[in-house]
Scaffold this active site. Structure first.
Site, short mmCIF file in Angstrom:
data_model
loop_
_atom_site.label_atom_id
_atom_site.label_comp_id
_atom_site.label_asym_id
_atom_site.label_seq_id
_atom_site.Cartn_x
_atom_site.Cartn_y
_atom_site.Cartn_z
CD GLU A 1 -10.09 21.60 11.46
OE1 GLU A 1 -10.28 22.80 11.16
OE2 GLU A 1 -10.61 20.65 10.86
CB CYS B 1 4.11 67.73 32.84
SG CYS B 1 5.38 66.47 32.63
CE LYS C 1 -16.00 31.90 20.24
NZ LYS C 1 -15.71 33.17 19.67
CG ASP D 1 16.30 34.93 2.58
OD1 ASP D 1 15.98 33.73 2.47
OD2 ASP D 1 16.11 35.61 3.61
CG PHE D 2 21.79 37.58 -2.45
CD1 PHE D 2 21.37 38.89 -2.63
CD2 PHE D 2 22.87 37.11 -3.18
CE1 PHE D 2 22.02 39.72 -3.53
CE2 PHE D 2 23.52 37.94 -4.07
CZ PHE D 2 23.09 39.24 -4.24
CD GLU D 3 22.20 30.93 -3.97
OE1 GLU D 3 22.54 30.12 -4.83
OE2 GLU D 3 22.15 30.68 -2.75
CG PHE D 4 13.66 33.42 -3.51
CD1 PHE D 4 13.03 32.23 -3.85
CD2 PHE D 4 12.91 34.58 -3.45
CE1 PHE D 4 11.66 32.20 -4.13
CE2 PHE D 4 11.54 34.57 -3.72
CZ PHE D 4 10.92 33.37 -4.06
CE LYS E 1 -14.41 30.03 16.40
NZ LYS E 1 -14.19 31.47 16.42
#
Ligand code: AMP
Ligand code: ZN
Length: 812
Positions: free
Chosen positions: A110, A402, A308, A31-34, A112
């Site tokens: 697929e 309370c 559904k 991530d750092f190089e990115f 949903k």
């Protein structure tokens, strides 16, 4: 290289890395190089604005604000889907279409995805426009926001059609949904109801930097345009994959309705393991020529059907309402329910949020209520079966005082929540504040989780946050406490081991008073009750304990196992009663242990005898939910070290840690920028506070209110004397956070800067200096004549070696 070429090359490279990371789940750089490369690209683009491109990877991080989203008319209408709820519905549908077509059909199934639909226009391989579904005819243009979604390609790969719309669903991952709500709770904001609304709400945020942070995902399910080169849905899904879209590999091509039904059955269960929400299956006719022949009704395509899933709902009796007190005094009503099986777990509690919701639902004690499980952790009550309401039930009257300290509750105008105003004298608020103070984002004090704070509190070692700093090791070693497990919001733990530990701890109190060490010895060495009863030891206390236990077990009876299951898991009960049953039926018991059908099955399987031993049952009930915990020497050390270290925590986090109502992390940051010290803050006026961006009257009042309390001022004063940071320490404000979580080491003779300055530069950008080469080192910066450190870094292989210039480049 020409600047333009360099920019283009970087864009291409970053686009590929982005694709590897977000679409393939297979990153090939850190991530750092990115980030570094992205920063480099950003710099080149800023310096050379003529090469600006809205579809550059730099645009994904946001930075654009859209005040009004323009209304756009869809070139191709966005239809709804017909719904079906049963197998018969699906069979009817198949018959209908095969009759119209006069031939067999193949289907694509697929999931949903439950989010917000989107239509994204690609022209010559570039994303040019994104529009919400709206009413199907017109929607809102939210292109800038969609660009920040990492899995949406800004430029397509491969062989793409010249112009087409990608239709897909934008969803929010469940863990993101949970963390957003956690942050909102921390900041005293109202929680989002469910992932679907959060996804569509996120798409309409004005600042796309905020959208970028939401971690949204896009699942394509259709392409539409003129003269597209695909002849089936399945072919098109594969093409989407090749063009660079993220296709969930859950779809299936089915040649018969039987296969479709198997798909439905499979995902009805499996979907619970997906990291995002789904609410059904979409079944589509595969062939586009058949689709054309079937056409559309006024509302939906005839060639597609949604199936559904049955909502995860159950009906059960509302037994009572508990009122919980949060750290800021907010009162949350929680419903206690007759245990009922819902989505694989036994539900006993449900949230009801506040008085208004209780009124709106008109729930009454003794009612049969419907509970549903959505993306939330705790299920919620969604309605009442009034047909079976018992006569004489009364509306629930919200408590006036309370439940913990008895103080009269207040409810501010325009707010739905009740509060207990007794900030410094109400136990759950005190403990809540202590817990908040030590939490990771606040003072980050280790070793104080899981009940340790309660131990210190109940032994009178701490009563407010300043007391942490006067603790000493000897006075806390050996402190113990029994704590009740709070099941609300916790995942039900049903492993036998956990129950056994609890039972042994608990029973040991009655028989033989085992020490924690003894109990640990037992639970470490046995995996079942059977083993426990046959344990071999010289320890007299343990031997006595075991013989008492054996004695009692012969008398146990679980006639009423439904209610008992409330308190100890069925596993434990069965293991006590029939030591071998778990082994013999391990499949049956592995995860469906709470399924009501399983319980019925067990009922048939076993002959429950009718003897009664109420005593023992009561006893199990009273102890099974309790744990005994204590502070050992090692943890005492960790706690005290960590308390000491917390004195270095910066002012903004200290301010957040105080736990002032409505002052979350973000608000604390903003305050600190304007008022550099706590004195300035204490002296500030409401008007000054309100002049800070995003701080309104409510927050301002809450801050004033906090500092007008003598008790609070006293605590702040003490904390200050202990050395906590209450002002902005200029030397510690990082200039950037680009080196965050990265470690550095300098070696050799440096010529561009001296070592001290270099180390300061690292810290200024959020990085950390360490003193030796190890696996923990990320960067070794080498001057002239670098020696053994360089060699060692090269051996380790993961350390990145930089020249002095490269280092400077990195932070500029
Ligand atoms: P409904 O809103 O119940 O009419 O269902 C239609 C919506 O389902 C569409 O507008 C899409 O946003 C959504 N949807 C989710 N997954 C799919 C899918 N795989 N195929 C088609 N539509 C889907
Ligand atoms: Zn109270």
């Amino acid at each position: 290289m020409e600047i333009q070429d360099k920019i283009l090359a970087l864009r291409e490279e970053l686009t590929q890395h982005n694709y590897n990371y977000y679409v393939l789940d297979n990153p090939t750089i850190s991530d750092f190089e990115f980030d570094l490369k992205l920063k480099e690209l950003k710099r080149l683009e800023d310096e050379n604005p003529i090469f600006f491109d809205v579809n550059s990877p730099t645009q994904r991080v946001g930075g654009m604000v859209t005040k009004n989203f323009p209304t756009i008319t869809h070139e191709f209408r966005m239809y709804s889907l017909d719904n079906s709820y049963s197998i018969e519905d699906l069979q009817d549908w198949e018959k209908r279409i095969e009759k119209t077509l006069g031939e067999k059909v193949e289907f694509v199934c697929e999931l949903k995805y439950d989010g917000a639909s989107i239509s994204i226009l690609y022209e010559n391989g570039e994303l040019t426009q994104a529009v919400t579904r709206g009413d199907g005819t017109q929607g809102d243009e939210i292109t800038n926001n969609i660009r920040t979604i990492q899995s949406v390609p800004l430029k397509l790969k491969g062989n793409y059609p010249e112009r087409f719309y990608m239709r897909g669903e934008i969803t929010i991952p469940l863990n993101k949904f949970a963390s957003i709500n956690e942050e909102r709770a921390n900041n005293g904001l109202e929680l989002y109801a469910n992932p679907r609304n959060t996804a569509s709400g996120s798409l309409k945020l004005q600042d796309n930097t905020e959208v970028a942070k939401r971690g949204l995902q896009c699942f394509p399910y259709y392409f539409i345009g003129n003269n597209l080169p695909y002849s089936t849905q399945w072919e098109m899904l594969q093409a989407a994959d090749e063009l660079g879209f993220k296709i969930p590999h859950t779809s299936k091509l089915c040649t018969s309705l039987e296969e479709v039904l198997a798909f439905v059955d499979h995902w009805d269960i499996e979907r619970k393991n997906l990291p995002y929400e789904t609410d059904g299956i979409v079944i589509k006719v595969n062939s586009f020529s058949q689709q054309d022949e079937l056409g559309y009704t006024a509302k939906s395509p005839r060639w597609a059907m949604a199936y559904k899933f049955k909502a995860e709902a159950a009906e059960t009796e509302l037994l009572s309402i508990d009122y919980q007190v949060g750290r800021t005094g907010a009162i949350t009503p929680v419903a206690n329910l007759a245990p009922v099986s819902l989505a694989g777990t036994i539900v006993k509690r449900a949230s009801v949020h506040n008085e208004d919701i209780i009124k709106k639902l008109d729930i009454r004690i003794g009612d049969m209520v419907y509970v549903e499980k959505g993306g939330e952790i705790i299920p919620k009550i969604v309605g009442v079966n009034t047909d079976v309401r018992k006569p004489g039930t009364e509306e629930i009257e919200f408590i006036k005082n309370c439940p913990s300290c008895g103080t009269e509750l207040i409810r501010n105008d325009g707010e739905a929540q009740h509060y207990c105003p007794n900030e410094n004298g109400c136990e759950p608020q005190i403990i809540g504040k202590l817990e908040h103070f030590v939490s990771r984002k606040a003072m980050d004090i280790e070793g104080l989780g899981g009940g340790t704070i309660e131990i210190l509190y109940s032994n009178n070692k701490i009563s407010n946050i300043s007391d942490f700093y006067s603790l000493n090791k000897n006075e806390i070693i050996g402190l113990e406490k029994w704590i009740d497990n709070d099941y609300a919001g916790l995942k039900y733990k049903n492993q036998l081991q956990v129950d056994l530990v609890k039972a042994v701890f608990a029973l040991s109190k009655k028989w033989g008073n085992l020490t924690i060490k003894d109990s640990e010895f037992i639970t470490k060495n046995v995996k079942s009750l059977n083993e426990l009863l046959n344990i071999e030891t010289e320890n007299n206390k343990i031997t006595k304990f075991i013989s008492e236990l054996k004695n009692s077990l012969t008398n146990i009876d679980y006639q009423n196992y439904y209610s008992l299951e409330n308190y100890v898991s069925l596993n434990l009960l069965l293991d006590i009663k029939f030591p071998n049953i778990l082994n013999q039926n391990s499949d049956l018991f592995s995860n469906k242990i709470y399924d009501i059908d399983t319980i019925k099955y067990i009922d048939e399987l076993l002959v429950w005898n009718n003897k009664n031993n109420k005593d023992f049952e009561q006893f199990i009930i009273s102890i099974a939910d309790r744990n005994r915990i204590g502070i050992k020497e090692k943890s005492a050390e960790i706690i005290l070290n960590s308390i000491e270290n917390s004195k270095n925590v910066n002012y903004e986090r200290v301010l957040f840690a105080l736990g002032i109502k409505l002052v979350g992390e973000t608000v604390a940051k903003k305050i600190v920028k304007k008022f550099n010290s706590i004195e300035q803050l204490i002296d500030s006026s409401i008007e000054e506070l309100e002049s800070i961006d995003e701080i309104g009257n409510k927050i301002a009042l809450s801050i004033k209110n906090y500092f007008s309390n003598e008790n609070n001022l006293n605590i702040v004063h003490k904390l200050k004397n202990y050395g906590l940071k209450f002002e902005l320490d200029n030397s510690s404000i990082p200039i950037s956070s680009i080196l965050e979580n990265k470690t550095f080491l300098f070696t050799g003779s440096l010529t561009k800067f001296n070592r001290t300055d270099a180390q300061k530069m690292v810290e200024d950008h959020g990085g950390k200096n360490i003193s030796a080469v190890s696996k923990n080192l990320n960067y070794l910066v080498v001057g002239e004549n670098a020696g053994s450190k360089l060699k060692k870094a090269e051996e380790i292989g993961t350390v990145i070696v930089l020249t002095e210039d490269e280092f400077l480049n990195l932070i500029n």
